[in-house]
Design an enzyme around this catalytic site. Structure first.
Site, PDB file in Angstrom:
ATOM      1  N   ARG A  74      47.843  51.179  36.317  1.00 57.35           N
ATOM      2  CA  ARG A  74      47.246  51.226  34.981  1.00 57.35           C
ATOM      3  C   ARG A  74      47.537  49.979  34.154  1.00 57.35           C
ATOM      4  O   ARG A  74      46.961  49.810  33.075  1.00 57.35           O
ATOM      5  CB  ARG A  74      47.781  52.452  34.218  1.00 57.35           C
ATOM      6  CG  ARG A  74      47.490  53.757  34.893  1.00 57.35           C
ATOM      7  CD  ARG A  74      48.130  54.891  34.128  1.00 57.35           C
ATOM      8  NE  ARG A  74      47.478  55.094  32.855  1.00 57.35           N
ATOM      9  CZ  ARG A  74      46.461  55.907  32.645  1.00 57.35           C
ATOM     10  NH1 ARG A  74      45.988  56.612  33.654  1.00 57.35           N
ATOM     11  NH2 ARG A  74      45.929  56.033  31.464  1.00 57.35           N
TER      12      ARG A  74
ATOM     13  N   LYS B  69      43.459  50.073  36.224  1.00 57.72           N
ATOM     14  CA  LYS B  69      42.652  51.090  36.898  1.00 57.72           C
ATOM     15  C   LYS B  69      41.871  51.935  35.908  1.00 57.72           C
ATOM     16  O   LYS B  69      40.718  52.262  36.133  1.00 57.72           O
ATOM     17  CB  LYS B  69      43.593  51.968  37.724  1.00 57.72           C
ATOM     18  CG  LYS B  69      42.923  53.060  38.495  1.00 57.72           C
ATOM     19  CD  LYS B  69      42.394  52.521  39.785  1.00 57.72           C
ATOM     20  CE  LYS B  69      41.599  53.534  40.568  1.00 57.72           C
ATOM     21  NZ  LYS B  69      40.584  52.864  41.395  1.00 57.72           N
TER      22      LYS B  69
ATOM     23  N   GLU C 273      36.807  41.129  41.991  1.00 52.27           N
ATOM     24  CA  GLU C 273      37.996  41.659  41.339  1.00 52.27           C
ATOM     25  C   GLU C 273      39.285  41.440  42.120  1.00 52.27           C
ATOM     26  O   GLU C 273      40.333  41.302  41.506  1.00 52.27           O
ATOM     27  CB  GLU C 273      37.837  43.114  40.876  1.00 52.27           C
ATOM     28  CG  GLU C 273      37.506  44.131  41.883  1.00 52.27           C
ATOM     29  CD  GLU C 273      37.305  45.522  41.264  1.00 52.27           C
ATOM     30  OE1 GLU C 273      37.700  45.775  40.125  1.00 52.27           O
ATOM     31  OE2 GLU C 273      36.730  46.370  41.965  1.00 52.27           O
TER      32      GLU C 273
ATOM     33  N   HIS D 105      13.394  34.192  41.944  1.00 59.09           N
ATOM     34  CA  HIS D 105      13.138  34.036  40.512  1.00 59.09           C
ATOM     35  C   HIS D 105      14.319  33.352  39.822  1.00 59.09           C
ATOM     36  O   HIS D 105      14.491  33.486  38.622  1.00 59.09           O
ATOM     37  CB  HIS D 105      12.843  35.401  39.886  1.00 59.09           C
ATOM     38  CG  HIS D 105      11.627  36.036  40.492  1.00 59.09           C
ATOM     39  ND1 HIS D 105      10.350  35.637  40.181  1.00 59.09           N
ATOM     40  CD2 HIS D 105      11.513  36.997  41.439  1.00 59.09           C
ATOM     41  CE1 HIS D 105       9.486  36.356  40.898  1.00 59.09           C
ATOM     42  NE2 HIS D 105      10.178  37.185  41.673  1.00 59.09           N
TER      43      HIS D 105
ATOM     44  N   TRP E  65      49.389  46.970  29.891  1.00 57.42           N
ATOM     45  CA  TRP E  65      48.196  46.136  30.067  1.00 57.42           C
ATOM     46  C   TRP E  65      47.876  45.633  28.666  1.00 57.42           C
ATOM     47  O   TRP E  65      47.463  46.405  27.809  1.00 57.42           O
ATOM     48  CB  TRP E  65      47.038  46.979  30.630  1.00 57.42           C
ATOM     49  CG  TRP E  65      45.841  46.183  30.986  1.00 57.42           C
ATOM     50  CD1 TRP E  65      45.559  45.599  32.193  1.00 57.42           C
ATOM     51  CD2 TRP E  65      44.706  45.912  30.140  1.00 57.42           C
ATOM     52  NE1 TRP E  65      44.340  44.966  32.140  1.00 57.42           N
ATOM     53  CE2 TRP E  65      43.799  45.138  30.889  1.00 57.42           C
ATOM     54  CE3 TRP E  65      44.376  46.227  28.818  1.00 57.42           C
ATOM     55  CZ2 TRP E  65      42.585  44.691  30.374  1.00 57.42           C
ATOM     56  CZ3 TRP E  65      43.176  45.769  28.302  1.00 57.42           C
ATOM     57  CH2 TRP E  65      42.292  45.021  29.080  1.00 57.42           C
TER      58      TRP E  65
ATOM     59  N   CYS F 291      47.768  50.829  30.525  1.00 50.52           N
ATOM     60  CA  CYS F 291      49.143  51.169  30.199  1.00 50.52           C
ATOM     61  C   CYS F 291      49.472  52.543  30.796  1.00 50.52           C
ATOM     62  O   CYS F 291      48.637  53.446  30.792  1.00 50.52           O
ATOM     63  CB  CYS F 291      49.429  51.222  28.708  1.00 50.52           C
ATOM     64  SG  CYS F 291      49.118  49.676  27.863  1.00 50.52           S
TER      65      CYS F 291
ATOM     66  N   ASN G 270      50.041  54.089  24.658  1.00 53.04           N
ATOM     67  CA  ASN G 270      48.872  53.664  25.440  1.00 53.04           C
ATOM     68  C   ASN G 270      47.663  53.854  24.542  1.00 53.04           C
ATOM     69  O   ASN G 270      47.408  54.962  24.088  1.00 53.04           O
ATOM     70  CB  ASN G 270      48.765  54.537  26.701  1.00 53.04           C
ATOM     71  CG  ASN G 270      47.427  54.374  27.411  1.00 53.04           C
ATOM     72  OD1 ASN G 270      46.808  53.328  27.328  1.00 53.04           O
ATOM     73  ND2 ASN G 270      47.002  55.417  28.115  1.00 53.04           N
ATOM     74  N   GLY G 271      46.931  52.772  24.283  1.00 48.23           N
ATOM     75  CA  GLY G 271      45.747  52.884  23.421  1.00 48.23           C
ATOM     76  C   GLY G 271      45.694  51.727  22.450  1.00 48.23           C
ATOM     77  O   GLY G 271      46.368  50.704  22.647  1.00 48.23           O
TER      78      GLY G 271
ATOM     79  N   LYS H  89      33.607  44.033  44.322  1.00 53.54           N
ATOM     80  CA  LYS H  89      34.870  44.136  45.070  1.00 53.54           C
ATOM     81  C   LYS H  89      35.448  42.742  45.311  1.00 53.54           C
ATOM     82  O   LYS H  89      36.638  42.515  45.128  1.00 53.54           O
ATOM     83  CB  LYS H  89      34.664  44.825  46.436  1.00 53.54           C
ATOM     84  CG  LYS H  89      34.351  46.293  46.410  1.00 53.54           C
ATOM     85  CD  LYS H  89      35.481  47.192  45.972  1.00 53.54           C
ATOM     86  CE  LYS H  89      35.528  47.350  44.498  1.00 53.54           C
ATOM     87  NZ  LYS H  89      34.875  48.424  43.858  1.00 53.54           N
TER      88      LYS H  89
ATOM     89  N   GLU I 215      27.968  46.306  44.358  1.00 56.37           N
ATOM     90  CA  GLU I 215      29.328  46.822  44.549  1.00 56.37           C
ATOM     91  C   GLU I 215      30.137  45.878  45.450  1.00 56.37           C
ATOM     92  O   GLU I 215      31.321  45.632  45.203  1.00 56.37           O
ATOM     93  CB  GLU I 215      29.238  48.247  45.122  1.00 56.37           C
ATOM     94  CG  GLU I 215      30.538  48.915  45.476  1.00 56.37           C
ATOM     95  CD  GLU I 215      31.522  49.081  44.312  1.00 56.37           C
ATOM     96  OE1 GLU I 215      31.167  48.810  43.161  1.00 56.37           O
ATOM     97  OE2 GLU I 215      32.676  49.437  44.599  1.00 56.37           O
TER      98      GLU I 215
HETATM   99  O1  M6R Z   1      37.457  55.537  36.105  1.00 55.88           O
HETATM  100  P1  M6R Z   1      36.044  55.051  36.003  1.00 55.88           P
HETATM  101  O2  M6R Z   1      35.234  55.338  37.209  1.00 55.88           O
HETATM  102  O3  M6R Z   1      35.370  55.482  34.759  1.00 55.88           O
HETATM  103  O4  M6R Z   1      36.203  53.464  35.911  1.00 55.88           O
HETATM  104  C1  M6R Z   1      35.094  52.632  35.733  1.00 55.88           C
HETATM  105  C2  M6R Z   1      35.433  51.207  36.060  1.00 55.88           C
HETATM  106  O5  M6R Z   1      36.462  50.749  35.220  1.00 55.88           O
HETATM  107  C3  M6R Z   1      35.868  51.019  37.510  1.00 55.88           C
HETATM  108  O6  M6R Z   1      34.907  51.497  38.391  1.00 55.88           O
HETATM  109  C4  M6R Z   1      36.125  49.527  37.798  1.00 55.88           C
HETATM  110  O7  M6R Z   1      34.935  48.818  37.763  1.00 55.88           O
HETATM  111  C5  M6R Z   1      36.832  49.370  39.145  1.00 55.88           C
HETATM  112  N1  M6R Z   1      37.924  48.456  39.028  1.00 55.88           N
HETATM  113  C6  M6R Z   1      35.958  48.862  40.205  1.00 55.88           C
HETATM  114  O8  M6R Z   1      36.613  48.648  41.413  1.00 55.88           O
END
Ligand code: M6R
Length: 615
Positions: A27, A610, A495, A511, A75, A2, A101-102, A492, A488
């Protein structure tokens, strides 16, 4: 999660709020809304399901003006994405409007209490409960709004950043924070801005106040910023100067922020190293290491806490610190760490890694570390965020605002800071020779150039991407430093393209996951020349033998793997420990182009936000 924006001053608030929401859309983007007090003194709320553009379309025909306004991009936590659940929410009489927000954890108890007093609700949100509660306290006790907010917040358990408009006091916006970020911008012309981060404010002023935990701020026209706490004790906010350029907040000709941020990485890493690596002397200086040298080099153990991509960077950090400094390192998901009753010693150093500096689980892990008496070190990007303010020391990665939801430049920035930290500590502990140190520092400074070379393969990857769009599952394999790169790369892809992907240490494949391999399953192998190179070749053979289709990331000039793989992507050579910085680039580009081919909204993937400020 949010985004909150607010404005009070002499300009029309509506365009400022809409622009601010667009900057904060990373956000949350399942619904959005604005509330403004019109010149006639009406408190009008406009809301729409969907993105900020949908709200704009909804408002297009209307004549919306007002000099005090608040806005929100959502969100969803409580209640599905819908116009009814979108913020702002009115109080029962319509006198107040509130954005939040929260999460109000005890909202059900508060709601039941209000229902028993005859209140009804138009939404399923915890936020509507809060605004009704505030108005109920205000009216039934004849309290001014500020006092009613203080009383209400004493009853609330949970996290919040809120902003409230009161139709009866159009010259004032009241806002408060607890565990969710809020920044007030001090405009030049007797005006205030308000936002979840500095991106909606930077265009108008460089003077900001980052509100602290428990702060309640009163933004009143013609008055100085007033900050108190829940017990009405006056606070003395520090005004900070921010240094964010508009160029950093805009796409600069790229179709998506993610692509812009991928291409920015060489310069981001130069900025990250600037002033810290003295190229002539091949020396790294981190003020955090100078200030806390003894505490850091004598640590019994390092515990890295982080989430998502930052956790992957932490896995690379573990290898760097253990290999170079011979200090044991554990890497924990912050969300697990906070609830697993972890053993933390007072002579441990806990490193919290976070791009946003606001991740709720990482903040909770930091609190736990503080309680156990450990020393807490932050690695963050967002300047002035909660994590850098709640750690004893730390290092900013200085890669500029990251707006694409899929983290790219923050990851390489974090790995760069971890590399510098490991090298600094290794030099202090004398666990590597002076010559090795010099050679590694010098090689680290060459990484941006190598990234530039790696970025030249963008066109090749764009051509390759369409053949993977059919895939339902993908496997990413790597070993040693390249194992977190595989994780990673898979994250990517998941997501932004919604293709299921797994990252695995290549040797673990037999395994279990090897059972999944068939001709339908693309397998991406990071197979650069390092000490496990021959072993990775065997792993490629194992995939081939089962009909798997291999795309290999190899060191430039590698002919051996070219004969085995269906596709090869060549990378410039660097030291094994810095390979993740270069090898991440083609995997970021691959995920990006596959998602674009599939017609996905790369910067705003479904269900994601984000900044994960709720647990
Ligand atoms: O702001 P932060 O680095 O603490 O966020 C952690 C994760 O939410 C963030 O890295 C998330 O996995 C990303 N969307 C990855 O691309």
């Amino acid at each position: 999660m949010c985004g909150i924006v607010g404005y009070i001053g002499h300009k029309n608030a509506y365009p400022i709020l809409i622009k601010g929401l667009k900057r904060l859309e990373y956000r949350g983007y399942d619904s959005a809304g604005v509330a403004l007090i019109s010149e006639e003194g009406n408190l009008n709320v406009y809301k729409a399901k969907g993105k900020v553009a949908d709200l704009e379309a909804h408002c297009q025909e209307k004549d919306i003006t007002g000099y005090a306004g608040i806005a929100h991009t959502r969100w969803a936590t409580h209640g599905e994405p819908s116009s009814a659940n979108a913020h702002p929410h009115y109080s029962a009489s319509g006198r107040l409007a509130l954005i939040h927000n929260g999460i109000i954890e005890n909202y059900l108890t508060l709601k039941e209490n209000l229902i028993s007093r005859g209140f009804t609700f138009k939404s399923d949100t915890d936020t509507e409960v809060l605004v009704q509660l505030i108005e109920h306290i205000m009216l039934s006790n004849s309290l001014p709004l500020l006092e009613a907010v203080q009383v209400a917040l004493h009853q609330v358990i949970g996290a919040y950043a809120i902003a409230i408009l009161d139709r009866e006091h159009p010259d004032t916006v009241i806002c408060a924070r607890q565990s969710s970020p809020l920044v007030v911008g001090l405009g030049s012309d007797n005006e205030f801005y308000l936002a979840s981060d500095t991106s909606p404010i930077a265009e108008y002023t460089d003077k900001v106040v980052f509100l602290n935990e428990g702060d309640i701020a009163v933004l009143q026209l013609g008055k100085k910023l007033q900050v108190v706490n829940m017990d009405n004790v006056k606070q003395h906010p520090k005004v900070k100067q921010i240094d964010v350029t508009l160029g950093q907040l805009e796409k600069g000709g790229y179709p998506y922020f993610m692509l812009k941020e991928i291409f920015e990485q060489p310069d981001c890493l130069r900025n990250c190293m600037r002033g810290r690596i003295n190229v002539d002397a091949d020396r790294i200086t981190l003020s955090a290491v100078i200030d806390y040298r003894k505490r850091l080099i004598e640590a019994r153990r390092f515990i890295i806490v982080a989430c998502g991509t930052s956790w992957h960077a932490g896995l690379i950090g573990k290898q760097l610190i253990e290999n170079l400094c011979r200090i044991p390192v554990e890497v924990e998901y912050a969300s697990e760490f906070r609830y697993c009753n972890p053993v933390i010693y007072p002579d441990d150093v806990v490193i919290a890694i976070s791009q946003s500096g606001e991740t709720a689980d990482t903040l909770a892990a930091i609190n736990l570390a503080h309680e156990a008496g450990a020393f807490v070190f932050g690695i963050c990007n967002a300047i002035g965020a909660s994590i850098p303010r709640q750690t004893q020391t730390g290092v900013y990665i200085h890669v500029g605002p990251e707006i694409g939801v899929a983290s790219t430049k923050a990851f390489t920035g974090q790995v760069t800071v971890l590399s510098m930290l490991a090298l600094c500590l290794a030099a202090e502990r004398k666990t590597i020779s002076a010559e090795q140190y010099k050679q590694m520092v010098s090689e680290l400074t060459k990484v941006p150039e190598k990234m530039e070379e790696a970025l030249k393969i963008n066109k090749q990857i764009e051509k390759l991407a369409p053949i993977f769009t059919y895939a339902k599952n993908c496997l990413y394999l790597g070993r040693g430093y390249n194992y977190p790169v595989a994780l990673e790369g898979a994250l990517k892809l998941k997501e932004i393209s919604y293709i299921h992907a797994e990252g695995y240490p290549a040797a673990e494949m037999k395994h279990g996951p090897i059972a999944l391999i068939d001709s339908e399953m693309p397998v991406f192998v990071i197979a650069t020349r390092d000490k496990l190179y021959e072993k990775v070749i065997s792993n490629i053979q194992e995939v081939r033998a089962r009909g798997g289709r291999v795309t290999a990331l190899v060191t430039k000039g590698d002919e051996q793997i070219r004969k085995l793989a269906d596709h090869v992507i060549e990378l410039p050579d660097t030291l094994e420990c810095f390979q993740p910085l270069v090898a991440s680039i083609p995997l970021q580009l691959l995920a990006y182009h596959i998602a674009v081919c599939k017609g996905k909204d790369v910067d705003r993937p479904r269900n994601l936000a984000k900044s994960v400020t709720v647990e």
